[in-house]
Scaffold this motif. Structure first.
Motif, PDB file in Angstrom:
ATOM      1  N   LEU A   9       0.824  -1.193   0.000  1.00 39.79           N
ATOM      2  CA  LEU A   9       0.000   0.000   0.000  1.00 39.79           C
ATOM      3  C   LEU A   9       0.864   1.250   0.000  1.00 39.79           C
ATOM      4  O   LEU A   9       2.050   1.199   0.297  1.00 39.79           O
ATOM      5  CB  LEU A   9      -0.914  -0.001   1.224  1.00 39.79           C
ATOM      6  CG  LEU A   9      -1.888  -1.194   1.246  1.00 39.79           C
ATOM      7  CD1 LEU A   9      -2.560  -1.281   2.599  1.00 39.79           C
ATOM      8  CD2 LEU A   9      -2.938  -1.034   0.163  1.00 39.79           C
ATOM      9  N   SER A  10       0.245   2.357  -0.262  1.00 37.18           N
ATOM     10  CA  SER A  10       0.996   3.604  -0.349  1.00 37.18           C
ATOM     11  C   SER A  10       1.330   4.128   1.037  1.00 37.18           C
ATOM     12  O   SER A  10       0.443   4.331   1.855  1.00 37.18           O
ATOM     13  CB  SER A  10       0.170   4.651  -1.092  1.00 37.18           C
ATOM     14  OG  SER A  10       0.807   5.889  -1.071  1.00 37.18           O
ATOM     15  N   PRO A  24       0.539   3.729  -5.232  1.00 34.29           N
ATOM     16  CA  PRO A  24      -0.031   5.069  -5.232  1.00 34.29           C
ATOM     17  C   PRO A  24      -1.504   5.123  -4.891  1.00 34.29           C
ATOM     18  O   PRO A  24      -2.132   6.143  -5.079  1.00 34.29           O
ATOM     19  CB  PRO A  24       0.201   5.527  -6.672  1.00 34.29           C
ATOM     20  CG  PRO A  24       0.165   4.284  -7.476  1.00 34.29           C
ATOM     21  CD  PRO A  24       0.768   3.238  -6.592  1.00 34.29           C
ATOM     22  N   SER A  25      -2.118   4.042  -4.372  1.00 32.27           N
ATOM     23  CA  SER A  25      -3.562   4.024  -4.243  1.00 32.27           C
ATOM     24  C   SER A  25      -4.092   4.629  -2.957  1.00 32.27           C
ATOM     25  O   SER A  25      -5.243   4.984  -2.872  1.00 32.27           O
ATOM     26  CB  SER A  25      -4.067   2.588  -4.340  1.00 32.27           C
ATOM     27  OG  SER A  25      -3.570   1.842  -3.257  1.00 32.27           O
ATOM     28  N   ALA A  26      -3.270   4.740  -1.885  1.00 33.94           N
ATOM     29  CA  ALA A  26      -3.781   5.209  -0.614  1.00 33.94           C
ATOM     30  C   ALA A  26      -3.693   6.725  -0.513  1.00 33.94           C
ATOM     31  O   ALA A  26      -2.915   7.373  -1.176  1.00 33.94           O
ATOM     32  CB  ALA A  26      -3.012   4.562   0.525  1.00 33.94           C
ATOM     33  N   LYS A  27      -4.507   7.280   0.414  1.00 35.62           N
ATOM     34  CA  LYS A  27      -4.549   8.720   0.563  1.00 35.62           C
ATOM     35  C   LYS A  27      -3.475   9.196   1.518  1.00 35.62           C
ATOM     36  O   LYS A  27      -2.862   8.428   2.223  1.00 35.62           O
ATOM     37  CB  LYS A  27      -5.940   9.112   1.057  1.00 35.62           C
ATOM     38  CG  LYS A  27      -7.010   8.649   0.091  1.00 35.62           C
ATOM     39  CD  LYS A  27      -8.342   9.241   0.428  1.00 35.62           C
ATOM     40  CE  LYS A  27      -9.368   8.727  -0.556  1.00 35.62           C
ATOM     41  NZ  LYS A  27     -10.530   9.525  -0.657  1.00 35.62           N
ATOM     42  N   ASP A  28      -3.278  10.522   1.529  1.00 44.71           N
ATOM     43  CA  ASP A  28      -2.260  11.089   2.411  1.00 44.71           C
ATOM     44  C   ASP A  28      -2.550  10.716   3.849  1.00 44.71           C
ATOM     45  O   ASP A  28      -3.702  10.778   4.301  1.00 44.71           O
ATOM     46  CB  ASP A  28      -2.230  12.614   2.267  1.00 44.71           C
ATOM     47  CG  ASP A  28      -1.719  13.023   0.898  1.00 44.71           C
ATOM     48  OD1 ASP A  28      -1.004  12.214   0.283  1.00 44.71           O
ATOM     49  OD2 ASP A  28      -2.048  14.137   0.466  1.00 44.71           O
ATOM     50  N   PRO A  29      -1.512  10.361   4.626  1.00 49.17           N
ATOM     51  CA  PRO A  29      -1.737   9.933   5.997  1.00 49.17           C
ATOM     52  C   PRO A  29      -2.022  11.100   6.940  1.00 49.17           C
ATOM     53  O   PRO A  29      -1.644  12.235   6.679  1.00 49.17           O
ATOM     54  CB  PRO A  29      -0.415   9.258   6.365  1.00 49.17           C
ATOM     55  CG  PRO A  29       0.592   9.926   5.496  1.00 49.17           C
ATOM     56  CD  PRO A  29      -0.117  10.255   4.218  1.00 49.17           C
ATOM     57  N   ARG A  50      -7.927  -0.595  -1.169  1.00 51.98           N
ATOM     58  CA  ARG A  50      -7.287  -1.848  -1.559  1.00 51.98           C
ATOM     59  C   ARG A  50      -6.946  -2.728  -0.362  1.00 51.98           C
ATOM     60  O   ARG A  50      -6.607  -3.893  -0.519  1.00 51.98           O
ATOM     61  CB  ARG A  50      -6.006  -1.550  -2.343  1.00 51.98           C
ATOM     62  CG  ARG A  50      -6.233  -0.904  -3.689  1.00 51.98           C
ATOM     63  CD  ARG A  50      -4.910  -0.652  -4.382  1.00 51.98           C
ATOM     64  NE  ARG A  50      -4.122  -1.869  -4.518  1.00 51.98           N
ATOM     65  CZ  ARG A  50      -2.863  -1.903  -4.914  1.00 51.98           C
ATOM     66  NH1 ARG A  50      -2.239  -0.764  -5.176  1.00 51.98           N
ATOM     67  NH2 ARG A  50      -2.210  -3.046  -5.025  1.00 51.98           N
ATOM     68  N   ALA A  51      -6.981  -2.153   0.837  1.00 53.00           N
ATOM     69  CA  ALA A  51      -6.588  -2.922   2.022  1.00 53.00           C
ATOM     70  C   ALA A  51      -7.669  -3.914   2.416  1.00 53.00           C
ATOM     71  O   ALA A  51      -8.848  -3.563   2.517  1.00 53.00           O
ATOM     72  CB  ALA A  51      -6.294  -1.973   3.175  1.00 53.00           C
ATOM     73  N   ARG A  52      -7.274  -5.165   2.641  1.00 54.63           N
ATOM     74  CA  ARG A  52      -8.213  -6.185   3.099  1.00 54.63           C
ATOM     75  C   ARG A  52      -8.267  -6.254   4.621  1.00 54.63           C
ATOM     76  O   ARG A  52      -9.240  -6.723   5.188  1.00 54.63           O
ATOM     77  CB  ARG A  52      -7.821  -7.542   2.527  1.00 54.63           C
ATOM     78  CG  ARG A  52      -7.929  -7.620   1.004  1.00 54.63           C
ATOM     79  CD  ARG A  52      -7.899  -9.052   0.517  1.00 54.63           C
ATOM     80  NE  ARG A  52      -6.617  -9.693   0.778  1.00 54.63           N
ATOM     81  CZ  ARG A  52      -5.600  -9.693  -0.072  1.00 54.63           C
ATOM     82  NH1 ARG A  52      -5.705  -9.052  -1.223  1.00 54.63           N
ATOM     83  NH2 ARG A  52      -4.471 -10.306   0.220  1.00 54.63           N
ATOM     84  N   VAL A  71     -11.232   0.879   4.345  1.00 52.13           N
ATOM     85  CA  VAL A  71     -12.088   2.069   4.444  1.00 52.13           C
ATOM     86  C   VAL A  71     -13.137   1.915   5.535  1.00 52.13           C
ATOM     87  O   VAL A  71     -13.417   2.856   6.290  1.00 52.13           O
ATOM     88  CB  VAL A  71     -12.761   2.341   3.081  1.00 52.13           C
ATOM     89  CG1 VAL A  71     -13.763   3.490   3.196  1.00 52.13           C
ATOM     90  CG2 VAL A  71     -11.714   2.665   2.023  1.00 52.13           C
ATOM     91  N   LEU A  72     -13.712   0.715   5.693  1.00 53.72           N
ATOM     92  CA  LEU A  72     -14.802   0.515   6.638  1.00 53.72           C
ATOM     93  C   LEU A  72     -14.352  -0.058   7.984  1.00 53.72           C
ATOM     94  O   LEU A  72     -15.198  -0.385   8.823  1.00 53.72           O
ATOM     95  CB  LEU A  72     -15.856  -0.415   6.020  1.00 53.72           C
ATOM     96  CG  LEU A  72     -16.509   0.101   4.730  1.00 53.72           C
ATOM     97  CD1 LEU A  72     -17.518  -0.913   4.201  1.00 53.72           C
ATOM     98  CD2 LEU A  72     -17.177   1.449   4.956  1.00 53.72           C
ATOM     99  N   GLU A  73     -13.060  -0.174   8.199  1.00 53.35           N
ATOM    100  CA  GLU A  73     -12.577  -0.724   9.474  1.00 53.35           C
ATOM    101  C   GLU A  73     -12.878   0.250  10.613  1.00 53.35           C
ATOM    102  O   GLU A  73     -12.493   1.423  10.565  1.00 53.35           O
ATOM    103  CB  GLU A  73     -11.067  -0.976   9.403  1.00 53.35           C
ATOM    104  CG  GLU A  73     -10.487  -1.612  10.645  1.00 53.35           C
ATOM    105  CD  GLU A  73     -10.651  -3.123  10.644  1.00 53.35           C
ATOM    106  OE1 GLU A  73     -10.043  -3.782  11.499  1.00 53.35           O
ATOM    107  OE2 GLU A  73     -11.375  -3.637   9.760  1.00 53.35           O
TER     108      GLU A  73
END
Length: 332
Positions: A9-10, A24-29, A50-52, A71-73
């Motif tokens: 992941l990014s 490059p798929s994740a957003k800025d931390p 993309r994270a499982r 996203v939904l964690e």
């Protein structure tokens, strides 16, 4: 870095300790802070489609910890995950955890918290604690048949020993302007020469380093490696010739527990730290490994041959390594 498996992941660091690169798929931390038992951990948190499952990345060079969650964690689940990995993340950030270390544990002793990397080893015959003289990192090496509970009990019982070893550890001496290092046990002061051309040279008993200050450490390290190789080559050739064995090429490594080694195939390896040892001690280490070309053991015949190949006093050289060997681990 997590015990769970996730897709790359990014993250801000180029790679974690296991070499997983970013995507490059994740957003800025965003920054989050976790505290527990007096320990504080700042993490860069981000969500990714993309994270499982939640995962953790650590960059010991940048001293950053990044947590990536689906996203939904729920945030409560993310917090529980980070708290479970808190000790391990703190250790990994400082470069303690390795690909062989499954996690890290905190041991309380005399009001202090000692962080120990838990490292199972298929080759270990018994449980052992190892303190790296260069970094101060502590590893608990665990043999296959020992339970985690037994290993942690062993570490707790030896907490006083760990604390004593850490207190005895001498401060590190980086390859920086003004630092004094013992080139073959002769003190030399490092001087930065931004006004000069070239790389590294000795002048008036000082080690002069040209170029940008950001390249000093690497240039001094490379120069010391070259000087040690020049010093070792004639010793290896001469001692191998005396026992009528071919002088095979040798390698140099920055080892913390071995001054030299000789494989069953005859491949020789020497510690880069020998560049800081007296010349007669270096001679003994070479004699020791060359003797292994004949006797791949430590029998009486081996020691007799090692003594014959050693130019100086073998016992005195062994004593120097025993009493002063750890001190040379602090340079660089």
């Amino acid at each position: 870095m997590s015990s769970r498996r996730i897709d790359p992941l990014s993250v801000q660091p180029p790679a974690d300790l296991f070499g997983n690169g970013p995507s490059p798929s994740a957003k800025d931390p965003q920054g989050l802070t976790f505290t527990e038992g007096g320990r504080r951990l700042e993490v860069q948190f981000q969500r990714s489609a993309r994270a499982r499952c939640t995962g953790m990345y650590v960059d010991p060079l940048a001293k950053t910890v990044t947590v990536v969650a689906p996203v939904l964690e729920p945030m409560a689940a993310v917090e529980r995950f980070v708290r479970r990995k808190l000790a391990w993340a703190l250790a990994a950030r400082e470069g303690l955890a390795t690909s062989r270390a499954t996690d890290a544990v905190d041991i309380a002793h005399a009001g202090e918290t000692l962080t120990v990397a838990y490292e199972p080893s298929a080759r270990a015959r018994r449980v052992a604690l190892r303190v790296d003289a260069r970094t101060g990192h502590v590893k608990l090496v665990v043999p296959p048949r020992m339970s985690r509970e037994q290993a942690l009990e062993f570490a707790q019982q030896n907490a006083a020993w760990i604390a004593t070893r850490l207190k005895r550890r001498q401060p590190p001496v980086p390859f920086a302007d003004g630092a004094v290092i013992p080139l073959f046990d002769v003190p030399h002061r490092i001087r930065h020469r931004s006004d000069a051309r070239g790389t590294v040279w000795i002048e008036n008993g000082e080690i002069h380093v040209a170029g940008g200050v950001e390249h000093m450490s690497r240039r001094v390290g490379d120069w010391l490696t070259a000087r040690l190789r020049e010093h070792l080559q004639p010793l290896v050739r001469e001692k191998a010739a005396r026992i009528e064995r071919p002088a095979s090429p040798f390698s140099l490594r920055d080892t913390a527990t071995q001054w030299g080694s000789c494989s069953k195939s005859g491949a020789l390896c020497f510690s880069l730290r020998l560049a800081f040892a007296p010349s007669d001690v270096v001679d003994y280490v070479v004699a020791h490994e060359i003797a292994h070309l004949v006797h791949h053991n430590h029998s009486a015949r081996f020691w007799a041959l090692a003594a014959k190949l050693t130019a100086g006093d073998l016992a005195a050289c062994k004593a120097w390594l025993r009493h002063h060997g750890q001190s040379v681990m602090r340079y660089g």
